[in-house]
Scaffold this active site. Structure first.
Site, PDB file in Angstrom:
ATOM      1  N   SER A 189      32.599  -3.372  98.301  1.00  0.00           N
ATOM      2  CA  SER A 189      32.919  -3.294  99.475  1.00  0.00           C
ATOM      3  C   SER A 189      33.968  -2.482  99.751  1.00  0.00           C
ATOM      4  O   SER A 189      33.958  -1.150  99.483  1.00  0.00           O
ATOM      5  CB  SER A 189      33.260  -4.823  99.906  1.00  0.00           C
ATOM      6  OG  SER A 189      32.971  -5.041 101.271  1.00  0.00           O
ATOM      7  N   GLU A 317      22.519  -6.884 103.260  1.00  0.00           N
ATOM      8  CA  GLU A 317      23.908  -6.892 103.133  1.00  0.00           C
ATOM      9  C   GLU A 317      24.599  -7.807 104.276  1.00  0.00           C
ATOM     10  O   GLU A 317      25.381  -8.494 104.307  1.00  0.00           O
ATOM     11  CB  GLU A 317      24.552  -5.642 103.354  1.00  0.00           C
ATOM     12  CG  GLU A 317      24.292  -4.515 102.092  1.00  0.00           C
ATOM     13  CD  GLU A 317      25.375  -4.837 100.904  1.00  0.00           C
ATOM     14  OE1 GLU A 317      26.362  -5.645 100.884  1.00  0.00           O
ATOM     15  OE2 GLU A 317      25.236  -4.218  99.780  1.00  0.00           O
ATOM     16  N   HIS A 413      25.590  -9.362 101.159  1.00  0.00           N
ATOM     17  CA  HIS A 413      26.933  -8.901 100.667  1.00  0.00           C
ATOM     18  C   HIS A 413      27.919  -9.766  99.905  1.00  0.00           C
ATOM     19  O   HIS A 413      27.893 -10.845 100.229  1.00  0.00           O
ATOM     20  CB  HIS A 413      27.624  -8.343 102.095  1.00  0.00           C
ATOM     21  CG  HIS A 413      28.972  -7.772 101.768  1.00  0.00           C
ATOM     22  ND1 HIS A 413      28.837  -6.587 101.409  1.00  0.00           N
ATOM     23  CD2 HIS A 413      30.151  -7.705 101.960  1.00  0.00           C
ATOM     24  CE1 HIS A 413      30.199  -5.946 101.207  1.00  0.00           C
ATOM     25  NE2 HIS A 413      30.945  -6.775 101.766  1.00  0.00           N
TER      26      HIS A 413
END
Length: 508
Positions: A189, A317, A413
């Site tokens: 990320s 995600e 995610h």
């Protein structure tokens, strides 16, 4: 070894004492730069001063000042306090200078406003042990301390912290049994966005030879946008957006300023565009100096030609953010249409998405376009830019669904973090595995992740073919039955192939 269970290593600044834990030498909280407070506030990191005697390296250093209202932040709230935010931690199979093991340097995510290398989810013991590698984790400044573009301060101070930590690795890791000539940076990320930034930064050149970027966010700010956001941050603080003015605010109180602005960023849709719905006013700034251009532009021009790249994303995600906002399955047609108009590429983006995904529900369209814009397409395009610039890349997609909520979270995610580190019950893993236990498939995927990541750190080969254009765009799909196949998100790739991931502009 100086006493039962303790280990001593000399760094360039002085000796440190760690512990033997489960067959590994573990050293925590070693400073790689001076505390960035007082005269050093909002400045580039400064080399740490030497110390006399032996410094105990048993406990993680304090986290950088940050917001706390986020799932999995308990470790930050319970962490040590103090100003020594800029520290590294080392897990090594043996602190033997002759060992020359591959080194993996982890950069945490957290929207550029959260994160701490001491979080339990980043416990690197399993990874170091499984791959016989040295793992380093580091702290860097986040939020206003690290990323706000302030008058009288260098841009991207959080990235400069990461460079300073990599310089510490270069100068010291041999004493811990690592090979300074075989360093891999890896992150997820905002950590992956940091890895991508490092690939484009002249000051980071030569500090690592391999890079792993997991779920690269496409958000990089133009200097004009970053300055405008800084003005609003300053208004929240009641001060000018300048280093000397903001230095009067206690570092631990400043995160509340960013938090307040995050809550009302949608008021700035007309100025900040796609940034406003992200509710984070921080990202790397393409300032022309620290970060001369976006990672895609840099790699396409050959900046990563000498760095081997492993990059990938998770299929679903954005679903994590829907779940955390309690909005799974609750998106209306109006909300889906607004998201398509905001995020889909090109003037005809909404129609193109609806035509490409004719059976998708409003929730699926809302999730798909934001997954594509924020993570999947920036990640895939980083591989393409690397190839265009004459480098080598390997691509993966995680499709195995998180077991919590009966699989409703999908391959969302952050799922790759507990799978990679084997920390299923820590931080975000506690949410993704909530009430479901750890199925055998998860442990098998952990073994595959760890083998691929450490194998790549050792040889540049994660165990599947390199991504090639043309050449099939072969991608490793990580699931119960892993397979190598052409890029699975080809429909989305075609929708985005003409889009330029440029620095995000100030609209007016």
């Amino acid at each position: 070894m100086t006493s039962a269970g303790s280990l001593e290593v000399r760094t360039t600044a002085g000796a440190v004492r760690g512990r033997e834990e489960g067959g590994l030498g573990v050293f925590r909280g070693i400073p790689f730069a001076e505390p960035p407070v007082g005269e050093a506030r909002f400045r580039a990191p400064r080399p740490v001063r030497s110390w006399e005697g032996v410094r105990e390296a048993y406990a993680f250093g304090p986290p950088p000042p940050q917001e706390s209202a986020f799932q999995g932040r308990r470790a930050v709230l319970d962490a040590p306090t103090g100003d020594d935010w800029l520290t590294v931690n080392v897990w090594t199979p043996a602190p033997d200078p002759a060992a020359r093991r591959p080194v993996m340097v982890w950069i945490y995510g957290g929207a550029y406003k959260l994160g701490h290398a001491g979080s339990p989810g980043y416990d690197a013991q399993h990874l170091a042990r499984a791959g016989d590698v040295v793992v380093v984790t580091l702290n860097y400044r986040v939020g206003m301390e690290g990323f706000a573009l302030l008058e009288g301060a260098p841009a991207n101070r959080g990235l400069l912290d990461q460079v300073a930590a990599l310089e510490w690795v270069r100068d010291n890791i041999a004493a811990f049994g690592g090979d300074p000539g075989q360093v891999t940076v890896f992150g997820e990320s905002a950590g992956a966005g940091s890895v991508a930034s490092l690939l484009a930064m002249p000051s980071a050149r030569g500090l690592f030879g391999r890079a792993i970027a997991q779920s690269v966010p496409g958000t990089y700010f133009s200097a004009e946008l970053a300055r405008d956001i800084a003005v609003e941050l300053g208004k929240e603080a009641g001060l000018a957006p300048a280093a000397d003015a903001l230095a009067s605010v206690d570092p631990r109180e400043l995160p509340a300023v960013g938090e307040r602005l995050s809550l009302r960023m949608r008021e700035y849709d007309d100025r900040w565009g796609r940034v406003a719905p992200t509710v984070t006013p921080f990202s790397p700034v393409v300032d022309g100096e620290v970060l001369p251009c976006t990672p895609w532009e840099a790699l396409a021009a050959g900046a990563g030609r000498d760095v081997e790249l492993l990059v990938g994303h998770n299929r679903d995600e954005y679903r994590l953010f829907l779940a955390m906002a309690d909005r799974l399955g609750r998106i209306t047609e109006e909300q889906a249409a607004a998201a398509l108009r905001m995020f889909a590429p090109g003037p005809d983006g909404e129609r193109a998405y609806r035509a490409a995904f004719p059976d998708a529900s409003p929730s699926e369209l809302y999730e798909r376009v934001q997954t594509d814009w924020l993570f999947n397409m920036p990640t895939q395009r980083l591989a393409e830019a690397q190839i265009a610039g004459g480098g080598q890349a390997h691509l993966y997609e995680l499709t195995w669904p998180a077991p919590a909520l009966g699989g409703a979270l999908g391959a969302c995610h952050g799922l790759d973090i507990p799978l990679l580190f084997g920390t299923y019950e820590a931080d975000l893993g506690a949410f993704l595995f909530m009430g479901a236990g750890v199925p055998p498939e998860a442990r098998a995927l952990t073994a595959r992740f760890q083998s691929a990541w450490t194998g790549f750190a050792r040889s540049g080969d994660p165990g599947w073919p390199a991504y090639e254009v043309p050449g099939g765009r072969l991608t490793q799909v990580l699931d119960v039955e892993p397979e190598v196949r052409p890029y699975p998100e080809e429909v989305s790739r075609r929708l985005w192939e003409a889009y330029d991931f440029a620095a995000l502009p100030l609209l007016k």
